[in-house]
Design an enzyme around this catalytic site. Sequence first.
Site, PDB file in Angstrom:
ATOM      1  N   MET A  60      -4.345  -3.034  -4.805  1.00  0.00           N
ATOM      2  CA  MET A  60      -3.176  -3.888  -5.023  1.00  0.00           C
ATOM      3  C   MET A  60      -1.858  -3.128  -4.916  1.00  0.00           C
ATOM      4  O   MET A  60      -1.016  -3.211  -5.809  1.00  0.00           O
ATOM      5  CB  MET A  60      -3.289  -4.570  -6.398  1.00  0.00           C
ATOM      6  CG  MET A  60      -4.531  -5.399  -6.566  1.00  0.00           C
ATOM      7  SD  MET A  60      -4.687  -6.670  -5.284  1.00  0.00           S
ATOM      8  CE  MET A  60      -6.112  -7.563  -5.880  1.00  0.00           C
ATOM      9  N   LEU A  71       1.089  -0.114   1.333  1.00  0.00           N
ATOM     10  CA  LEU A  71       1.232   1.220   1.922  1.00  0.00           C
ATOM     11  C   LEU A  71       2.281   1.141   3.026  1.00  0.00           C
ATOM     12  O   LEU A  71       2.292   0.183   3.801  1.00  0.00           O
ATOM     13  CB  LEU A  71      -0.119   1.677   2.481  1.00  0.00           C
ATOM     14  CG  LEU A  71      -1.204   1.873   1.414  1.00  0.00           C
ATOM     15  CD1 LEU A  71      -2.578   1.946   2.046  1.00  0.00           C
ATOM     16  CD2 LEU A  71      -0.924   3.113   0.575  1.00  0.00           C
ATOM     17  N   HIS A  84      -8.760  -9.727   2.768  1.00  0.00           N
ATOM     18  CA  HIS A  84      -7.786 -10.618   2.142  1.00  0.00           C
ATOM     19  C   HIS A  84      -8.447 -11.978   1.896  1.00  0.00           C
ATOM     20  O   HIS A  84      -9.116 -12.509   2.789  1.00  0.00           O
ATOM     21  CB  HIS A  84      -6.546 -10.776   3.040  1.00  0.00           C
ATOM     22  CG  HIS A  84      -5.507 -11.631   2.403  1.00  0.00           C
ATOM     23  ND1 HIS A  84      -4.677 -11.175   1.400  1.00  0.00           N
ATOM     24  CD2 HIS A  84      -5.187 -12.943   2.586  1.00  0.00           C
ATOM     25  CE1 HIS A  84      -3.887 -12.154   1.009  1.00  0.00           C
ATOM     26  NE2 HIS A  84      -4.177 -13.234   1.711  1.00  0.00           N
ATOM     27  N   GLU A 141       1.980  -1.542   9.180  1.00  0.00           N
ATOM     28  CA  GLU A 141       3.103  -1.526   8.229  1.00  0.00           C
ATOM     29  C   GLU A 141       3.495  -2.924   7.743  1.00  0.00           C
ATOM     30  O   GLU A 141       4.232  -3.057   6.777  1.00  0.00           O
ATOM     31  CB  GLU A 141       4.307  -0.804   8.853  1.00  0.00           C
ATOM     32  CG  GLU A 141       4.978  -1.508  10.012  1.00  0.00           C
ATOM     33  CD  GLU A 141       4.222  -1.415  11.333  1.00  0.00           C
ATOM     34  OE1 GLU A 141       3.124  -0.832  11.374  1.00  0.00           O
ATOM     35  OE2 GLU A 141       4.736  -1.959  12.333  1.00  0.00           O
TER      36      GLU A 141
HETATM   37  C1  GAR Z   1     -10.628  -9.750  -3.632  1.00  0.00           C
HETATM   38  O1  GAR Z   1     -10.699 -11.145  -3.651  1.00  0.00           O
HETATM   39  C2  GAR Z   1      -9.774  -9.265  -2.478  1.00  0.00           C
HETATM   40  O2  GAR Z   1      -9.911 -10.037  -1.332  1.00  0.00           O
HETATM   41  C3  GAR Z   1      -8.391  -9.437  -3.068  1.00  0.00           C
HETATM   42  O3  GAR Z   1      -8.526  -9.018  -4.403  1.00  0.00           O
HETATM   43  C4  GAR Z   1      -9.862  -9.231  -4.859  1.00  0.00           C
HETATM   44  C5  GAR Z   1     -10.424  -7.928  -5.392  1.00  0.00           C
HETATM   45  O4  GAR Z   1     -11.684  -8.114  -5.987  1.00  0.00           O
HETATM   46  N1  GAR Z   1      -7.432  -8.656  -2.327  1.00  0.00           N
HETATM   47  C6  GAR Z   1      -6.186  -9.060  -2.107  1.00  0.00           C
HETATM   48  O5  GAR Z   1      -5.723 -10.077  -2.568  1.00  0.00           O
HETATM   49  C7  GAR Z   1      -5.351  -8.137  -1.242  1.00  0.00           C
HETATM   50  N2  GAR Z   1      -4.155  -8.780  -0.798  1.00  0.00           N
HETATM   51  P1  GAR Z   1     -12.713  -6.911  -6.197  1.00  0.00           P
HETATM   52  O6  GAR Z   1     -11.957  -5.786  -6.924  1.00  0.00           O
HETATM   53  O7  GAR Z   1     -13.762  -7.499  -7.069  1.00  0.00           O
HETATM   54  O8  GAR Z   1     -13.234  -6.485  -4.863  1.00  0.00           O
END
Ligand code: GAR
Length: 198
Positions: free
Chosen positions: A91, A94, A110, A148
Site C-alpha cells: 500500500m 513507488l 489490483h 510511474e
Molecule cells: C488485495 O485485494 C489487493 O488486490 C489489494 O489489497 C488487498 C491485499 O490483500 N491491493 C490494492 O488495492 C492495491 N491498489 P492481501 O494482503 O490479503 O493480499
Amino acid sequence: MKTKIAVLVSGGGTNLQALIDAQGSVLTSGEIALVVANNANAYALERAKKANIPTAVVLKKQCGSQEAFEEKLKEILTQYGIEVIILAGFMTILTEKFTSCYPRRILNVHPSLIPSFCGEGFYGLRVHEEALKYGVKVTGATVHFVNEIPDGGEIIAQKAVYIEPGDTPEILQRRVMEQAEWILLPQAAEMVCAGLQE
Ligand code: GAR
C-alpha cells in the site's frame, strides 16, 4: 535456474499465500526468494516465515524520505539477486526513480477491472466500496506491470467477478480474491518468469 521473486506486502498477505501455495504447481519458473513489508506488523510476514522465506521490513518513516525508502528497497532487492518484484497488497506508491530500474519486472494485483476504480487513493476495501456505490454489476481483478503511473502499466491479465444482491464491501472483497486475485496472480507471475527464461 528459477527466476528470483520478491513479494512486497503491507497487510494480511492472502495474495502472498496464494503465490506460496502455487510454488511447484502453477508457479514453476520462479521462486519467492524474499518477502519485504513496509509495516512491521503485517501478518504477511508470518506467512513468509512459516514457508521459510527470508523477510525484511523497510519503514518509510525510518528512512526519512521516499527517495531513501526506495534506495533501501533497491539495496535489499539487489542483495538477494531479485529479478521480479510482485506487489501483493503493497500500500505505497513507488516513484519513477524506482520503477524505471525494473521495466516489465514489477507486477501488481489490483482488485478491480482497470481502468475502473483505480489510481491514487483506490486501494483495498475502498475499491469495493466505490464499485458498490457506483452500482456496477461486474467487477474483478487486474494484474499489470507497474510503471510511474499508479495502476497505469500494461495489463497482463484480468478476470471478471459478478456483484450479487446484498454484497457488502467485505463480502465483495472476499469474492474478488477467491474468484480472481488468488488465481490470476500466480498465473501472471508464472507467465512473466517463464518469459524471462526464454
Ligand atoms: C488485495 O485485494 C489487493 O488486490 C489489494 O489489497 C488487498 C491485499 O490483500 N491491493 C490494492 O488495492 C492495491 N491498489 P492481501 O494482503 O490479503 O493480499
